[in-house]
Design an enzyme around this catalytic site. Structure first.
Site, PDB file in Angstrom:
ATOM      1  N   VAL A  72       0.803  -1.127  -0.012  1.00  0.00           N
ATOM      2  CA  VAL A  72       0.042   0.042   0.006  1.00  0.00           C
ATOM      3  C   VAL A  72       0.832   1.262  -0.013  1.00  0.00           C
ATOM      4  CG1 VAL A  72      -1.587   1.469   1.289  1.00  0.00           C
ATOM      5  CG2 VAL A  72      -1.742  -1.293   1.223  1.00  0.00           C
ATOM      6  N   CYS A  73       0.471   2.246  -0.786  1.00  0.00           N
ATOM      7  CA  CYS A  73       1.046   3.505  -0.682  1.00  0.00           C
ATOM      8  C   CYS A  73      -0.080   4.612  -0.768  1.00  0.00           C
ATOM      9  CB  CYS A  73       2.087   3.639  -1.916  1.00  0.00           C
ATOM     10  SG  CYS A  73       1.496   3.639  -3.626  1.00  0.00           S
ATOM     11  N   ALA A  74       0.424   5.772  -0.992  1.00  0.00           N
ATOM     12  CA  ALA A  74      -0.759   7.033  -1.008  1.00  0.00           C
ATOM     13  C   ALA A  74      -1.559   6.643  -2.215  1.00  0.00           C
ATOM     14  CB  ALA A  74       0.269   8.437  -1.127  1.00  0.00           C
ATOM     15  N   MET A 100      -4.163   4.657  -0.870  1.00  0.00           N
ATOM     16  CA  MET A 100      -4.950   5.216  -0.010  1.00  0.00           C
ATOM     17  C   MET A 100      -5.998   6.245  -0.260  1.00  0.00           C
ATOM     18  SD  MET A 100      -4.064   3.502   2.768  1.00  0.00           S
ATOM     19  CE  MET A 100      -4.905   4.363   4.319  1.00  0.00           C
TER      20      MET A 100
END
Length: 375
Positions: A72-74, A100
């Site tokens: 997961v990243c932004a 996200m």
């Protein structure tokens, strides 16, 4: 090597079903500490993307081989790079599509129950932000309450079930997220309702939602009774639907109560908050099912992913409803409050129609957890 992706809808189902998931979050430590994807059986490792640019060998022994792995990243870009490196190292991993940002925006419809004469009520769970909105359906018509700004989700769902949105209502002027109410009403050619005491500075036309108003959906007359319940804002209004459900807005949650400080008037509004919770709500039937406008903690999810509880149960279990001493109550809701929502003053001005922001800015303003309650 091509990397698998996992959608936010698929992750939401894992949350609802209490499945196992291992999340490698490659955002900065401060962002991860502030807000992450939560699940009852989720495990986490947070290592910043820039610390992995030289390779993932240093974290391989920290990643399990017996669980689904999600990176997961932004925004879903850095996670693909890291997922590719992990795949090259022999692991089967997925990258969260949209990151996200997408997690913050996803709305998952859950049927709450049936209403008289084949009516229905649905809860839209915005799991990444903790926001809850509602669709009430009767005889081909629908009302939306506390719409998120992602209005397509409501229009598409209404079309899927053969309903036309005729009314859009906000329980109050929101400060934690950008309301989609006015936009949705325009798109659906529906009537937009807003409590007038919260609308003294708005720049647009609306239908005033007053105590005792009855909004009828469809020919079966499923009535939404407006109940004035100030405290979170001066205009906060609850709805009793079909004499079965109490839509409490941001006044009452499952494990907490609303905060009165987001307009800078905590000391002025604390008495209203107590009056709404300790007098107005106590006069209502205990069998009403409370449907709040926010989810505070993941433990509040029911088995089907919905968020609800009877009013009588909340008077037994919710600490905020059981503080006899008024001074202690005042102290709870005015002191040592959690951080205020990101950009909440700017969000309030958007919801008043005073300013506009592009989509990227709106996404940035809403990033982060829900912060509407005190516990």
């Amino acid at each position: 090597m091509k990397v698998n992706t996992m959608t936010v809808k698929e992750v939401t189902k894992k949350v609802f079903n209490k499945e196992d998931l291992f999340i490698l979050d490659v955002r900065n430590a401060s962002d991860f500490a502030d807000w992450k994807i939560e699940g009852e059986h989720f495990d986490y490792l947070n290592v910043a993307y820039f610390d992995l640019l030289d390779g993932v060998e240093g974290i391989l022994d920290k990643i399990p081989s017996d669980k689904d792995i999600l990176v997961v990243c932004a925004k879903g870009h850095s996670s693909i790079v890291v997922a590719e490196m992990l795949s090259d190292a022999g692991l089967s991993v997925s990258s969260l599509e949209g990151g996200m940002t997408a997690w913050s925006e996803h709305l998952e419809p859950v049927k709450i129950g049936d209403l008289k004469d084949r009516g229905e009520i649905y809860q839209f769970v915005r799991i990444g932000k903790g926001c809850l909105s509602y669709m009430i359906v009767s005889n081909g018509e629908a009302a939306i309450i506390d719409s998120a700004r992602m209005t397509d989700a409501y229009l598409e769902f209404a079309a899927r079930i053969g309903a036309k949105i005729t009314h859009v209502l906000d329980t109050h002027l929101h400060a934690d997220h950008i309301s989609g109410g006015r936009k949705l009403a325009e798109e659906a050619n529906a009537t937009y309702w807003l409590p007038p005491k919260d609308a003294t500075e708005v720049t647009f036309d609306y239908q005033p939602l007053n105590d005792g108003n009855e909004v009828v959906i469809g020919s079966t007359a499923i009535a939404i009774h407006a109940l004035y319940s100030p405290g979170h804002t001066i205009g906060s209004t609850s709805f009793v639907v079909d004499e079965k459900y109490l839509l409490s807005g941001d006044i009452l949650f499952i494990d907490s109560i609303g905060r009165p400080d987001l307009a800078g008037l905590a000391e002025d509004w604390v008495a209203d908050l107590r009056e709404s919770l300790y007098t107005r709500y106590r006069e209502l039937p205990g069998e009403l099912v409370v449907l709040p406008a926010h989810l505070m903690i993941i433990d509040e999810l029911n088995a089907d992913g919905s968020v609800s509880e009877t009013l009588s149960t909340l008077y037994e279990t919710n600490h905020g409803l059981n503080i006899e001493d008024e001074n202690k109550f005042r102290k709870l809701v005015t002191e040592n409050l959690p951080p205020q929502p990101n950009a909440y003053q700017e969000i309030r001005e958007i919801n008043m129609g005073k300013i506009e922001r592009d989509l990227v800015k709106q996404q940035e303003m809403e990033i982060g957890p829900n912060r509407c309650s005190v516990r």
